[in-house]
Write a protein that holds these residues in place. Structure first.
Motif, mmCIF file in Angstrom:
data_model
loop_
_atom_site.group_PDB
_atom_site.id
_atom_site.type_symbol
_atom_site.label_atom_id
_atom_site.label_comp_id
_atom_site.label_asym_id
_atom_site.label_seq_id
_atom_site.Cartn_x
_atom_site.Cartn_y
_atom_site.Cartn_z
ATOM 1 N N LEU A 177 0.829 -1.212 0.000
ATOM 2 C CA LEU A 177 0.000 0.000 0.000
ATOM 3 C C LEU A 177 0.861 1.258 0.000
ATOM 4 N N LEU A 178 1.949 1.225 0.762
ATOM 5 C CA LEU A 178 2.849 2.373 0.810
ATOM 6 C C LEU A 178 3.375 2.690 -0.587
ATOM 7 N N LEU A 179 3.886 1.673 -1.270
ATOM 8 C CA LEU A 179 4.441 1.899 -2.604
ATOM 9 C C LEU A 179 3.361 2.300 -3.598
ATOM 10 N N LEU A 180 2.170 1.724 -3.475
ATOM 11 C CA LEU A 180 1.079 2.084 -4.378
ATOM 12 C C LEU A 180 0.711 3.558 -4.220
ATOM 13 N N PHE A 181 0.558 4.012 -2.978
ATOM 14 C CA PHE A 181 0.186 5.409 -2.744
ATOM 15 C C PHE A 181 1.303 6.360 -3.164
ATOM 16 N N LEU A 182 2.553 5.976 -2.907
ATOM 17 C CA LEU A 182 3.669 6.809 -3.339
ATOM 18 C C LEU A 182 3.705 6.922 -4.857
ATOM 19 N N LEU A 183 3.470 5.798 -5.538
ATOM 20 C CA LEU A 183 3.482 5.796 -6.998
ATOM 21 C C LEU A 183 2.344 6.629 -7.566
ATOM 22 N N LEU A 184 1.121 6.447 -7.025
ATOM 23 C CA LEU A 184 -0.028 7.205 -7.518
ATOM 24 C C LEU A 184 0.137 8.701 -7.246
ATOM 25 N N THR A 185 0.641 9.030 -6.055
ATOM 26 C CA THR A 185 0.858 10.445 -5.726
ATOM 27 C C THR A 185 1.877 11.070 -6.666
ATOM 28 N N TYR A 186 2.935 10.335 -6.939
ATOM 29 C CA TYR A 186 3.975 10.844 -7.834
ATOM 30 C C TYR A 186 3.418 11.053 -9.239
ATOM 31 N N ILE A 187 2.609 10.115 -9.715
ATOM 32 C CA ILE A 187 2.030 10.234 -11.058
ATOM 33 C C ILE A 187 1.069 11.414 -11.130
ATOM 34 N N VAL A 188 0.168 11.513 -10.145
ATOM 35 C CA VAL A 188 -0.833 12.587 -10.150
ATOM 36 C C VAL A 188 -0.173 13.961 -10.047
#
Length: 270
Positions: A177-188
Motif C-alpha cells: 500500500l505504501l508503494l502504491l500510494f507513493l506511486l499514484l501520488t507521484y504520477i498525479v
C-alpha cells in the motif's frame, strides 16, 4: 527518533523531507520566473536548487521502493542494503549524482560560462532547441526511469504477496500500500507537469503560438508538483506502524504538557 532506532527508511524520509522543503520554498521564485517578473541576483542559484530538489525527490522515492522491494521479495538476503549506514551512503550518492548531472547538463547548454548572469532565469519563449533537449533528457532520466523503477518494485511486491502464506502477510501488504500510494501520488502530482514540458519541448521550439498556449498549463502544473511534497510524509505516517507510534507518543507528551499548564494556570488563579 526513528533513525536512532536504526530505521533506514527514516533516513530516506528525512532526506525526502529536506528536498521537498527546499523545493517548496523555491516554488514562488519558479512562478515569478515563469511570469517573467524581476528576479534578484541569486536567481540562478534558486533555479539550480529547484531542479535539483525536484529530481532528488524522485531518486529518493526510487530508493524507498527498492528498499521495500528487497525487504519483501528477498527478506532473508541483502540485509546490508537495509542497514542504516547503507541508507546514509545511498542518500549522499543520490544528492551527489543529481548535482553532477545538473552541472553536466548546464555545461552542455553553455549556462555555466555565464553563471553570474540571469541566463537561467530569463526563460526564453519560444523554447530554444538547447533547452528543449535539456527538457527531454530530464523527462527521460528524471521521470520515466523513476516511474519504471517504482512500478516494477510495486508489481514484484504484489506478486510476492499473492504467493506468500506467512504470518507477515499483513505487514507486507502495508508495504504494498505504501508503494502504491507513493506511486499514484507521484504520477498525479508530476505527470501533468512533465507532459506540459514534453509538449513545450516538442511543439514550442520556433512556434510562438504554442509558447502562449502552454503558459497557463505550465504555471498550473508547476504548482501541482507540490502535492507530491505534501503527501509523501503523510502517506508514510498513515501506513507505518513505527511512525504511528512515534506520533502517538508525541501527541501524548503534548496533551500532558497542555494538561499540566492548565492545572498550573488554575492553581495560580485560585
Amino acid at each position: 527518533m526513528l533513525m536512532r532506532k536504526g530505521n533506514n527508511i527514516a533516513v530516506y524520509l528525512f532526506n525526502l523531507s529536506v528536498s521537498d522543503l527546499l523545493y517548496t520554498f523555491s516554488l514562488p521564485a519558479w512562478i515569478e520566473m515563469a511570469l517573467q517578473r524581476h528576479m534578484s541576483e541569486f536567481c540562478n542559484l534558486v533555479v539550480v536548487f529547484m531542479h535539483n530538489t525536484f529530481y532528488v525527490s524522485s531518486g529518493l522515492l526510487c530508493c524507498i521502493s527498492v528498499d521495500r522491494y528487497l525487504a519483501v521479495v528477498y527478506p532473508l538476503r541483502f540485509h546490508w542494503v537495509r542497514e542504516l549506514r547503507t541508507a546514509v551512503v545511498v542518500c549522499i550518492a543520490v544528492w551527489s549524482l543529481e548535482i553532477t548531472i545538473c552541472i553536466i547538463l548546464l555545461h552542455h547548454i553553455g549556462a555555466l560560462r555565464a553563471f553570474s548572469s540571469k541566463d537561467l532565469c530569463d526563460e526564453q519563449k519560444p523554447m530554444a532547441v538547447e533547452d528543449a533537449n535539456l527538457v527531454l533528457t530530464r523527462f527521460t532520466l528524471g521521470f520515466l526511469v523513476p516511474i519504471f523503477i517504482m512500478a516494477f518494485c510495486f508489481q514484484q511486491i504484489m506478486r510476492s504477496l499473492r504467493q506468500s502464506t506467512s504470518i507477515l502477510t499483513e505487514e507486507r501488504r502495508k508495504v504494498g500500500l505504501l508503494l502504491l500510494f507513493l506511486l499514484l501520488t507521484y504520477i498525479v502530482a508530476c505527470m501533468p507537469y512533465q507532459i506540459v514540458m514534453l509538449l513545450r519541448a516538442t511543439l514550442e521550439t520556433g512556434a510562438c503560438v504554442w509558447a502562449v498556449r502552454l503558459t497557463d498549463p505550465y504555471l498550473v502544473t508547476v504548482a501541482m508538483t507540490t502535492i507530491n511534497s505534501t503527501l509523501d510524509p503523510i502517506i508514510y505516517c498513515l501506513i507505518s506502524a513505527s511512525a504511528q507510534n512515534e506520533i502517538k507518543k508525541a501527541w501524548g507528551v503534548f496533551v500532558r504538557r497542555k494538561g499540566l499548564e492548565r492545572t498550573v494556570g488554575i492553581q495560580l488563579v485560585s
